[in-house]
Motif scaffolding. Structure first.
Motif, short mmCIF file in Angstrom:
data_model
loop_
_atom_site.label_atom_id
_atom_site.label_comp_id
_atom_site.label_asym_id
_atom_site.label_seq_id
_atom_site.Cartn_x
_atom_site.Cartn_y
_atom_site.Cartn_z
N GLU A 137 54.21 -4.90 33.80
CA GLU A 137 55.01 -3.74 34.18
C GLU A 137 54.46 -3.12 35.47
O GLU A 137 53.27 -3.22 35.76
CB GLU A 137 55.02 -2.68 33.07
CG GLU A 137 55.91 -3.02 31.90
CD GLU A 137 55.35 -4.11 31.00
OE1 GLU A 137 54.13 -4.36 31.10
OE2 GLU A 137 56.13 -4.72 30.23
N TRP A 150 59.88 -8.24 41.42
CA TRP A 150 59.00 -7.64 40.39
C TRP A 150 59.11 -6.11 40.41
O TRP A 150 59.29 -5.48 39.36
CB TRP A 150 57.55 -8.06 40.66
CG TRP A 150 56.55 -7.30 39.83
CD1 TRP A 150 56.32 -7.45 38.49
CD2 TRP A 150 55.65 -6.29 40.29
NE1 TRP A 150 55.32 -6.58 38.09
CE2 TRP A 150 54.89 -5.86 39.17
CE3 TRP A 150 55.40 -5.72 41.54
CZ2 TRP A 150 53.91 -4.89 39.27
CZ3 TRP A 150 54.42 -4.74 41.63
CH2 TRP A 150 53.69 -4.33 40.50
N GLU A 177 58.05 -14.76 35.42
CA GLU A 177 57.02 -13.96 34.78
C GLU A 177 55.68 -14.68 34.78
O GLU A 177 54.63 -14.05 34.95
CB GLU A 177 57.44 -13.60 33.35
CG GLU A 177 58.55 -12.57 33.29
CD GLU A 177 58.80 -12.06 31.89
OE1 GLU A 177 58.32 -12.70 30.93
OE2 GLU A 177 59.47 -11.02 31.76
N ARG A 206 63.66 -16.45 34.24
CA ARG A 206 62.80 -15.31 33.92
C ARG A 206 61.40 -15.75 33.50
O ARG A 206 60.40 -15.19 33.94
CB ARG A 206 63.44 -14.45 32.83
CG ARG A 206 62.62 -13.21 32.48
CD ARG A 206 63.27 -12.43 31.35
NE ARG A 206 62.49 -11.24 31.05
CZ ARG A 206 62.63 -10.08 31.68
NH1 ARG A 206 63.54 -9.96 32.63
NH2 ARG A 206 61.89 -9.04 31.36
N ILE A 241 66.66 -7.98 31.40
CA ILE A 241 65.76 -6.88 31.73
C ILE A 241 65.44 -6.08 30.48
O ILE A 241 66.33 -5.63 29.77
CB ILE A 241 66.40 -5.97 32.80
CG1 ILE A 241 66.62 -6.77 34.08
CG2 ILE A 241 65.49 -4.77 33.07
CD1 ILE A 241 67.35 -6.00 35.14
N ASN A 280 62.45 -4.81 38.89
CA ASN A 280 62.81 -5.19 37.53
C ASN A 280 61.80 -4.83 36.45
O ASN A 280 62.14 -4.88 35.26
CB ASN A 280 63.06 -6.70 37.46
CG ASN A 280 64.38 -7.08 38.09
OD1 ASN A 280 65.44 -6.88 37.53
ND2 ASN A 280 64.32 -7.63 39.30
N TYR A 281 60.59 -4.49 36.83
CA TYR A 281 59.55 -4.30 35.80
C TYR A 281 58.94 -2.91 35.80
O TYR A 281 57.85 -2.72 35.27
CB TYR A 281 58.48 -5.37 35.95
CG TYR A 281 59.00 -6.73 35.57
CD1 TYR A 281 58.90 -7.21 34.28
CD2 TYR A 281 59.64 -7.53 36.52
CE1 TYR A 281 59.40 -8.43 33.93
CE2 TYR A 281 60.14 -8.77 36.18
CZ TYR A 281 60.03 -9.23 34.89
OH TYR A 281 60.54 -10.44 34.54
#
Length: 216
Positions: free
Chosen positions: A98, A211, A85, A81, A20, A214-215
């Motif tokens: 993000e 998502w 992504e 990951r 992360i 974590n973002y």
């Protein structure tokens, strides 16, 4: 957001903690830039407020022991990951993934197009109002009474639609109808999970939550 772990240990997946990345906040948002228009500054302040509000909630949950990334990973295993992504970039149609207001809107549009109905949902963990009755000193008699008018994590809901309104803290909101009595509620999508793990909807909602957590 989800609050504390259920007794049956239901949890939502997160990426490995070491993967992360820390949130990067543009200092010009904090100090102001004379080279930017007032409209751009206001938009940046709104996005910063959204990100910081979400980050603060997660930090408090980890501090209180309500969120344990290591235990989550033990149950769900490692997540690739890069693969994840790439999937999110495809969903959002951008390389910047993000959690912010524009990306939440993009994710909303994606889910609206791809969720298959009927979509049955339940609570991923106990809702905030239930905590005192499940883990504190709240009266069980009062709890059973309140469950008639309040949504419970044990209820089954049908997804009616996604709300067009975004929450600064909870992200996307879902308008749902309780199967048992047809009562309507608006709940954070991050507090819900699809009842059927074999349904295509299950992965769609699971990816959103991963998502979202974590973002931000």
């Amino acid at each position: 957001m989800s609050k504390s772990y259920q007794k049956n240990q239901k949890r939502q997946p997160q990426l490995a903690p070491e993967d992360i990345q820390p949130i990067q906040i543009d200092e010009t948002i904090l100090t102001g830039s004379t080279n930017r228009s007032k409209g751009n500054q206001q938009q940046q302040h709104q996005q910063q407020h959204l990100m910081l509000s979400m980050e603060n909630v997660l930090e408090q949950m980890e501090t209180l022991g309500l969120l344990d990334p290591e235990k989550l990973m033990q149950e769900f295993g490692e997540v690739d990951r890069e693969e994840f992504e790439d999937r999110i970039k495809t969903i959002l149609e951008t390389k910047i993934i993000e959690v912010d207001e524009p990306n939440l809107n993009r994710y909303l549009q994606y889910l609206q197009k791809n969720i298959q109905k009927p979509c049955y949902l339940t609570g991923s963990e106990e809702f905030l109002w239930e905590e005192d009755y499940l883990f504190g000193e709240g009266s069980q008699k009062k709890y059973e009474k309140l469950k008639k008018t309040q949504p419970s994590y044990t209820d089954v809901f049908t997804l009616v639609k996604f709300s067009e309104t975004l929450s600064d803290v909870d992200g996307l909101l879902a308008e749902v109808q309780r199967v048992s009595d047809q009562k309507m509620f608006v709940l954070p999508l991050a507090d819900l999970e699809v009842t059927d793990e074999n349904s295509p909807n299950y992965k769609l909602i699971e990816d959103y939550l991963m998502w979202f957590l974590n973002y931000m």
